[in-house]
Design a protein around this motif. Structure first.
Motif, PDB file in Angstrom:
ATOM      1  N   ALA A 278      54.413  29.757  31.814  1.00 16.92           N
ATOM      2  CA  ALA A 278      55.697  30.480  31.839  1.00 16.92           C
ATOM      3  C   ALA A 278      55.927  31.256  30.549  1.00 16.92           C
ATOM      4  O   ALA A 278      56.462  32.372  30.570  1.00 16.92           O
ATOM      5  N   LEU A 279      55.520  30.673  29.414  1.00 14.60           N
ATOM      6  CA  LEU A 279      55.808  31.302  28.119  1.00 14.60           C
ATOM      7  C   LEU A 279      54.700  32.235  27.649  1.00 14.60           C
ATOM      8  O   LEU A 279      54.979  33.268  27.016  1.00 14.60           O
ATOM      9  N   ALA A 280      53.433  31.867  27.925  1.00 16.77           N
ATOM     10  CA  ALA A 280      52.316  32.630  27.354  1.00 16.77           C
ATOM     11  C   ALA A 280      51.379  33.217  28.393  1.00 16.77           C
ATOM     12  O   ALA A 280      50.443  33.935  28.040  1.00 16.77           O
ATOM     13  N   GLY A 281      51.596  32.904  29.681  1.00 11.15           N
ATOM     14  CA  GLY A 281      50.745  33.447  30.731  1.00 11.15           C
ATOM     15  C   GLY A 281      49.532  32.576  31.003  1.00 11.15           C
ATOM     16  O   GLY A 281      49.254  31.624  30.274  1.00 11.15           O
ATOM     17  N   ASN A 282      48.791  32.944  32.063  1.00  8.16           N
ATOM     18  CA  ASN A 282      47.661  32.106  32.465  1.00  8.16           C
ATOM     19  C   ASN A 282      46.368  32.476  31.749  1.00  8.16           C
ATOM     20  O   ASN A 282      45.281  32.174  32.217  1.00  8.16           O
ATOM     21  N   ARG A 283      46.482  33.144  30.615  1.00  7.38           N
ATOM     22  CA  ARG A 283      45.312  33.432  29.781  1.00  7.38           C
ATOM     23  C   ARG A 283      45.389  32.680  28.454  1.00  7.38           C
ATOM     24  O   ARG A 283      44.682  33.008  27.508  1.00  7.38           O
TER      25      ARG A 283
ATOM     26  N   PRO B 290      40.765  31.988  37.002  1.00  4.56           N
ATOM     27  CA  PRO B 290      40.490  32.847  38.163  1.00  4.56           C
ATOM     28  C   PRO B 290      38.988  33.021  38.354  1.00  4.56           C
ATOM     29  O   PRO B 290      38.225  33.101  37.391  1.00  4.56           O
ATOM     30  N   GLN B 291      38.565  33.072  39.602  1.00  3.34           N
ATOM     31  CA  GLN B 291      37.133  33.095  39.899  1.00  3.34           C
ATOM     32  C   GLN B 291      36.431  34.314  39.317  1.00  3.34           C
ATOM     33  O   GLN B 291      35.285  34.218  38.859  1.00  3.34           O
ATOM     34  N   ASP B 292      37.113  35.462  39.287  1.00  2.00           N
ATOM     35  CA  ASP B 292      36.458  36.663  38.798  1.00  2.00           C
ATOM     36  C   ASP B 292      36.211  36.636  37.293  1.00  2.00           C
ATOM     37  O   ASP B 292      35.442  37.437  36.763  1.00  2.00           O
ATOM     38  N   VAL B 293      36.869  35.692  36.587  1.00  2.00           N
ATOM     39  CA  VAL B 293      36.678  35.573  35.138  1.00  2.00           C
ATOM     40  C   VAL B 293      35.710  34.436  34.806  1.00  2.00           C
ATOM     41  O   VAL B 293      34.793  34.605  33.999  1.00  2.00           O
ATOM     42  N   TYR B 294      35.910  33.288  35.453  1.00  2.00           N
ATOM     43  CA  TYR B 294      35.113  32.105  35.096  1.00  2.00           C
ATOM     44  C   TYR B 294      33.931  31.859  36.030  1.00  2.00           C
ATOM     45  O   TYR B 294      33.056  31.050  35.709  1.00  2.00           O
TER      46      TYR B 294
ATOM     47  N   ASP C 197      48.716  38.131  42.930  1.00  2.65           N
ATOM     48  CA  ASP C 197      47.589  38.228  42.003  1.00  2.65           C
ATOM     49  C   ASP C 197      47.370  36.875  41.329  1.00  2.65           C
ATOM     50  O   ASP C 197      48.244  35.999  41.395  1.00  2.65           O
ATOM     51  N   PRO C 198      46.219  36.650  40.716  1.00  3.55           N
ATOM     52  CA  PRO C 198      45.901  35.326  40.160  1.00  3.55           C
ATOM     53  C   PRO C 198      46.936  34.790  39.184  1.00  3.55           C
ATOM     54  O   PRO C 198      47.226  33.596  39.178  1.00  3.55           O
ATOM     55  N   ALA C 199      47.520  35.665  38.362  1.00  5.16           N
ATOM     56  CA  ALA C 199      48.513  35.210  37.382  1.00  5.16           C
ATOM     57  C   ALA C 199      49.769  34.698  38.083  1.00  5.16           C
ATOM     58  O   ALA C 199      50.309  33.644  37.738  1.00  5.16           O
ATOM     59  N   GLN C 200      50.243  35.448  39.071  1.00  3.62           N
ATOM     60  CA  GLN C 200      51.412  35.007  39.831  1.00  3.62           C
ATOM     61  C   GLN C 200      51.124  33.718  40.585  1.00  3.62           C
ATOM     62  O   GLN C 200      51.956  32.796  40.611  1.00  3.62           O
TER      63      GLN C 200
ATOM     64  N   MET D  22      36.311  21.348  26.365  1.00  2.00           N
ATOM     65  CA  MET D  22      37.042  22.169  27.317  1.00  2.00           C
ATOM     66  C   MET D  22      37.668  23.372  26.625  1.00  2.00           C
ATOM     67  O   MET D  22      37.717  24.476  27.186  1.00  2.00           O
ATOM     68  N   LEU D  23      38.127  23.185  25.383  1.00  2.00           N
ATOM     69  CA  LEU D  23      38.697  24.301  24.619  1.00  2.00           C
ATOM     70  C   LEU D  23      37.652  25.393  24.430  1.00  2.00           C
ATOM     71  O   LEU D  23      37.940  26.587  24.612  1.00  2.00           O
ATOM     72  N   TRP D  24      36.419  25.002  24.091  1.00  2.93           N
ATOM     73  CA  TRP D  24      35.353  25.985  23.885  1.00  2.93           C
ATOM     74  C   TRP D  24      35.002  26.693  25.184  1.00  2.93           C
ATOM     75  O   TRP D  24      34.818  27.914  25.222  1.00  2.93           O
ATOM     76  N   ILE D  25      34.888  25.936  26.276  1.00  5.36           N
ATOM     77  CA  ILE D  25      34.529  26.524  27.563  1.00  5.36           C
ATOM     78  C   ILE D  25      35.591  27.515  28.036  1.00  5.36           C
ATOM     79  O   ILE D  25      35.280  28.603  28.537  1.00  5.36           O
ATOM     80  N   MET D  26      36.854  27.147  27.867  1.00  6.98           N
ATOM     81  CA  MET D  26      37.925  28.036  28.308  1.00  6.98           C
ATOM     82  C   MET D  26      37.980  29.310  27.469  1.00  6.98           C
ATOM     83  O   MET D  26      38.390  30.364  27.957  1.00  6.98           O
TER      84      MET D  26
END
Length: 470
Positions: free
Chosen positions: A182-187, A55-59, A268-271, A111-115
């Protein structure tokens, strides 16, 4: 007891050698090549999945920034396909498959570190994305290597399986992303990346243990150079920009555009990320599967006729996207009801048409050179050799140039969003390109004097498998 991984005097056309163990050896190398290429394609499109977790407000990356990173990823994959084509002859198929798998650990870990550390500057995403583009170049080396393992009579299905396995990697990683959301969310993007770090290690170790190098393997460099001065080489590469370039370009862009659409509708961004992930994979999956239908249609009606119909269909479909984009822009980003259904249906149709077009353009390549070879005044052996060499060279060149279309797709979308906040002008550009491509196909390759479809409709020894597209 350890075995040597270098095979001397490999000749798949020798029936005795083939039946006494050659086929088993070729199949073992094919299976691991498919697996490594599949994982490579997945890592190539890793960023297209990560945008669902950004989401833009986080990254801090807006839509034009994300399209820019996607463009850089596709550009690297396109640019490196030519050197990757030459790599197996220089370093050996086993050695290069090993290297090409392990080197992708760099962008995966990056990419793992950046995320895990949001808020990094844009240039860091561009650097990691550029290295991830190496995964798109795997296609070229993998196809060149497997081509050397199989006899002419079995190249079709072998190269088709190898290419198809790679294409499906684009859809597979998006399914993995859907499952994680679906299982762990978009975080929780680390689960997606972690899966592919493990798969890369397996691919590299599997290549080291199970694959082989062929002694004296060669690539016809002169024929590749000839393609840079050949009219048909440039024209067919342009058509492949329209088909494969659209496939890989929209594969990167589709998830992001869906997420923006759902966010504009008030989610919302997660949905929005979850709903986008539920649909995104369908496009690349459909485009990967429809190449089989495209191959059968091209066998029956000729590659040029099918390619012409594909571009006409893509132009009409893009008109629908122009309409929906106009509606979305006029409603402050909202798109609902019939317009939303039309948007989904148009994009899925576009993906399906790109798959058919990938097969039909690759069908045209050997047909064009087979037709031209009859005008050279050569004996049968020399004519066949010329046709095969030039068709094979163009397959490598067109694969690289076609992937460049993915860069153009994302840069055009980026420019459109920067200038107007909508994709309307980008879709207009795409529509015009498809119309031009249809006209070129009609004028250059569907004339009765060209003889392309008359050759394409008949099986020839130089015919390249219809499924062997990038």
């Amino acid at each position: 007891m350890s075995r040597s991984h270098v095979i001397e005097n490999w000749d798949p056309e020798d029936d005795a050698q083939w039946e006494s163990g050659g086929r088993k050896t070729a199949m073992r190398n094919l299976y691991w090549s498919v697996f490594a290429e599949h994982v490579g394609f997945s890592v190539w499109t890793l960023f297209a999945v990560m945008v669902l977790f950004m989401p833009q407000d986080v990254y801090g990356l807006d839509a034009p920034d994300k399209f820019l990173v996607s463009a850089v990823v596709t550009l690297t994959g396109a640019f490196l396909r030519i050197p990757y084509t030459l790599a197996t002859a220089t370093f050996g198929g086993r050695n290069w498959t090993m290297f090409s798998a392990f080197v992708l650990l760099i962008p995966a870990v990056g990419m793992l570190w950046i995320m895990a550390n949001p808020g990094q500057p844009l240039w860091m995403y561009l650097v990691v994305g550029a290295v991830a583009g190496l995964g798109g170049a795997n296609f070229a080396s993998s196809m060149t290597n497997i081509n050397a393992f199989f006899p002419q009579r079995e190249k079709g299905w072998a190269l088709g399986l190898n290419a198809g396995g790679g294409n499906l990697g684009v859809a597979t990683i998006q399914i993995v992303g859907l499952i994680v959301i679906a299982l762990a969310g978009n975080r929780s993007p680390h689960w997606v990346i972690g899966v592919y770090i493990v798969l890369l290690v397996i691919a590299g170790i599997g290549a080291a243990l199970k694959m082989d190098n062929l002694a004296h393997q060669t690539v016809d460099v002169q024929s590749m150079k000839d393609m840079t001065r050949d009219k048909d080489g440039w024209v067919l590469s342009l058509l492949y920009i329209g088909t494969f370039g659209s496939f890989i370009g929209f594969a990167f862009a589709f998830g992001q555009m869906l997420t923006m659409t759902f966010t504009g509708n008030g989610q919302d961004p997660a949905q929005a990320a979850l709903h986008a992930a539920q649909i995104t994979f369908l496009g690349p999956l459909l485009g990967s599967l429809t190449r089989m239908a495209g191959g059968r249609l091209s066998d029956r009606f000729g590659g040029a006729r099918v390619t012409f119909a594909v571009f006409c269909g893509m132009a009409v479909t893009t008109v629908a996207l122009v309409v929906t984009s106009n509606i979305q822009a006029s409603n402050d980003g909202r798109l609902s009801g019939g317009a939303l259904v039309l948007f989904f249906a148009a994009f899925l149709t576009l993906f399906g048409l790109t798959g058919v077009g990938n097969a039909s353009v690759y069908k045209m390549i050997p047909s064009v050179f087979e037709a031209r070879s009859h005008t050279l005044g050569l004996d049968e052996a020399a004519r066949t050799s010329w046709s095969r060499a030039h068709a094979g060279a163009l397959i490598g060149v067109a694969g690289a140039v076609g992937a460049f279309g993915g860069f153009l797709i994302n840069m055009t979308l980026r420019t459109s969003y920067q200038s107007s906040g909508a994709a309307t002008s980008a879709f207009v550009v795409f529509m015009v390109f498809y119309v031009v491509a249809a006209i070129i196909t009609r004028v250059v390759y569907m004339r009765a004097s060209a003889g392309v479809d008359s050759v394409a409709a008949a099986p020839t020894r130089s015919r390249v498998p219809v499924g062997a597209e990038a």
